[in-house]
Design a protein around this motif. Structure first.
Motif, mmCIF file in Angstrom:
data_model
loop_
_atom_site.group_PDB
_atom_site.id
_atom_site.type_symbol
_atom_site.label_atom_id
_atom_site.label_comp_id
_atom_site.label_asym_id
_atom_site.label_seq_id
_atom_site.Cartn_x
_atom_site.Cartn_y
_atom_site.Cartn_z
ATOM 1 N N ILE A 14 6.013 -12.498 -34.883
ATOM 2 C CA ILE A 14 6.332 -11.589 -33.776
ATOM 3 C C ILE A 14 5.272 -10.500 -33.664
ATOM 4 N N MET A 15 4.844 -9.950 -34.808
ATOM 5 C CA MET A 15 3.835 -8.895 -34.806
ATOM 6 C C MET A 15 2.514 -9.419 -34.258
ATOM 7 N N ASN A 16 2.109 -10.589 -34.694
ATOM 8 C CA ASN A 16 0.842 -11.159 -34.227
ATOM 9 C C ASN A 16 0.899 -11.467 -32.730
ATOM 10 N N TRP A 32 13.278 -5.528 -28.451
ATOM 11 C CA TRP A 32 14.699 -5.318 -28.721
ATOM 12 C C TRP A 32 15.196 -6.458 -29.591
ATOM 13 N N GLU A 33 15.815 -6.107 -30.690
ATOM 14 C CA GLU A 33 16.347 -7.119 -31.597
ATOM 15 C C GLU A 33 17.846 -7.226 -31.373
ATOM 16 N N SER A 37 18.873 -13.060 -30.878
ATOM 17 C CA SER A 37 17.459 -13.286 -30.565
ATOM 18 C C SER A 37 16.715 -11.973 -30.412
ATOM 19 N N THR A 38 15.397 -12.076 -30.401
ATOM 20 C CA THR A 38 14.527 -10.923 -30.167
ATOM 21 C C THR A 38 13.932 -11.050 -28.769
ATOM 22 N N VAL A 39 13.937 -9.926 -28.038
ATOM 23 C CA VAL A 39 13.432 -9.922 -26.670
ATOM 24 C C VAL A 39 12.243 -8.972 -26.578
ATOM 25 N N HIS A 78 17.413 -5.946 -22.577
ATOM 26 C CA HIS A 78 18.280 -5.451 -23.650
ATOM 27 C C HIS A 78 19.622 -6.175 -23.531
ATOM 28 N N PRO A 79 19.699 -7.421 -24.018
ATOM 29 C CA PRO A 79 20.891 -8.255 -23.790
ATOM 30 C C PRO A 79 22.196 -7.680 -24.342
ATOM 31 N N ASP A 80 22.126 -6.965 -25.447
ATOM 32 C CA ASP A 80 23.344 -6.435 -26.067
ATOM 33 C C ASP A 80 23.751 -5.112 -25.444
ATOM 34 N N ASP A 81 25.053 -4.857 -25.368
ATOM 35 C CA ASP A 81 25.556 -3.581 -24.862
ATOM 36 C C ASP A 81 25.040 -2.424 -25.708
#
Length: 340
Positions: A14-16, A32-33, A37-39, A78-81
């Protein structure tokens, strides 16, 4: 543009990948984690980015362009509330229901302390009260101002209830340092200079929808605050101006599920200002909870006929007690249905 990464993506990958996006395309990348999943949200000129190339990367699950002008308030990024922690016991969002209750205007120490004690006993988790009051008429009561803020703090000390009160101008921010939630009223929803300054502080902001604002305009005002670095925004539907004149405003119940589909921010509802009539507060509050509101803000006064502002829409403590019992019972029933 948003990029959803596969759950198997490692922190190093993810960093690369993030560094590559920044260097190759000169964009800002927000991460956003979520639970599953990570977005990655790309902000900047993304027109030259080859979506097929991005989609072909091993760690990418899917990629899409975002048309909406608001990014930070957008659920796609930001999928999560969003859950906003007020203190160790209170968090707004994420399935909880909170009631902010109190008088339109703080009038005296005895008044605000007495109301605070009564609404807390009925289940309210916040004390709302106006110290600075924007009024249509320049001759109407404008609030006790700084003295009103001091009286709210006294009521908080007596009851433990966090306080919610409205700010009028950016120069007053220092006065609101010890306020738990700063309210931006409908008339100031597009006071962009105020919103920019509120974006620089680390404090929850209750952003009321403007009298004639579209949902996109409302979310763009939230974006102003969030763009400054303050992600603690709570949206408040308080009714909009329509052709109907029987009620003070028209409560837009549809705005609750619409905003929750478009944004991750918590939504509370103000049935008092929407109705302008005390007998309509209960049914509108019930409708708001049924539609998925995260909370309510309700005006309560110990002597509505003699209130210095908005007495007609204020509930007595006894009336509020009945409404609170009903909305919490409804919320409990809805949670049971949803858990099946």
């Amino acid at each position: 543009m948003i990029i959803v990464l596969k759950p198997s993506a490692s922190p190093e990958q993810i960093m690369n990948f993030t560094n590559m996006l920044k260097e190759e395309y000169n964009v800002k990348v927000n991460k956003w984690e979520g639970v599953h999943s990570t977005v990655l949200g790309l902000i900047g000129d993304t027109t030259k980015i080859d979506m097929d190339y991005i989609d072909a990367q091993d760690i990418v699950e899917n990629v899409k362009r975002v048309q909406e002008p608001y990014k930070k308030a957008n659920r796609k990024f930001h999928p999560d509330d969003t859950k906003i922690k007020i203190n160790d016991d209170i968090t707004i969002g994420g399935g909880s229901l909170h009631i902010m209750a109190g008088p339109c205007s703080v009038e005296s120490e005895a008044q605000i302390v007495d109301i605070a004690k009564s609404v807390k006993a009925s289940g309210a988790t916040f004390l709302r009260g106006g110290a600075f009051k924007p009024r249509t008429s320049p001759y109407a009561f404008q609030g006790l101002k700084a003295e009103g803020l001091d009286l709210l703090k006294i009521a908080r000390k007596e009851t433990g209830l966090p306080i919610v009160t409205e700010i009028m101008r950016a120069s007053h921010i220092d006065m609101f340092e010890n306020v738990d939630i700063i309210q931006v009223g409908a008339r100031n929803m597009q006071n962009f200079e105020l919103l920019k300054e509120l974006g620089k502080i680390d404090k929850p902001i209750l952003l009321k929808r403007g009298l004639s604002a579209t949902i996109e305009e409302w979310l763009m005002s939230a974006e102003y605050i969030m763009a400054g670095g303050n992600d603690k925004v709570i949206l408040c539907e308080r009714g909009i101006r329509t052709y109907e004149t029987f009620t003070r405003n028209t409560l837009d119940i549809s705005a609750i599920p619409v905003v929750k589909a478009l944004s991750h921010l918590p939504v509370i509802v103000d049935p008092s200002h929407a109705a302008g009539k005390s007998w309509l507060v209960e049914p509108l509050a019930m409708a708001a909870v049924a539609a998925g509101a995260d909370g309510l803000i309700i005006e309560v006064h110990n002597d509505p006929p003699h209130a210095l502002s908005d007495g007609a829409q204020s509930l007595t403590p006894e009336q509020f007690d009945k409404v609170a019992k009903k909305v919490f019972a409804l919320k409990s029933s809805i949670d049971k249905i949803n858990s099946k």
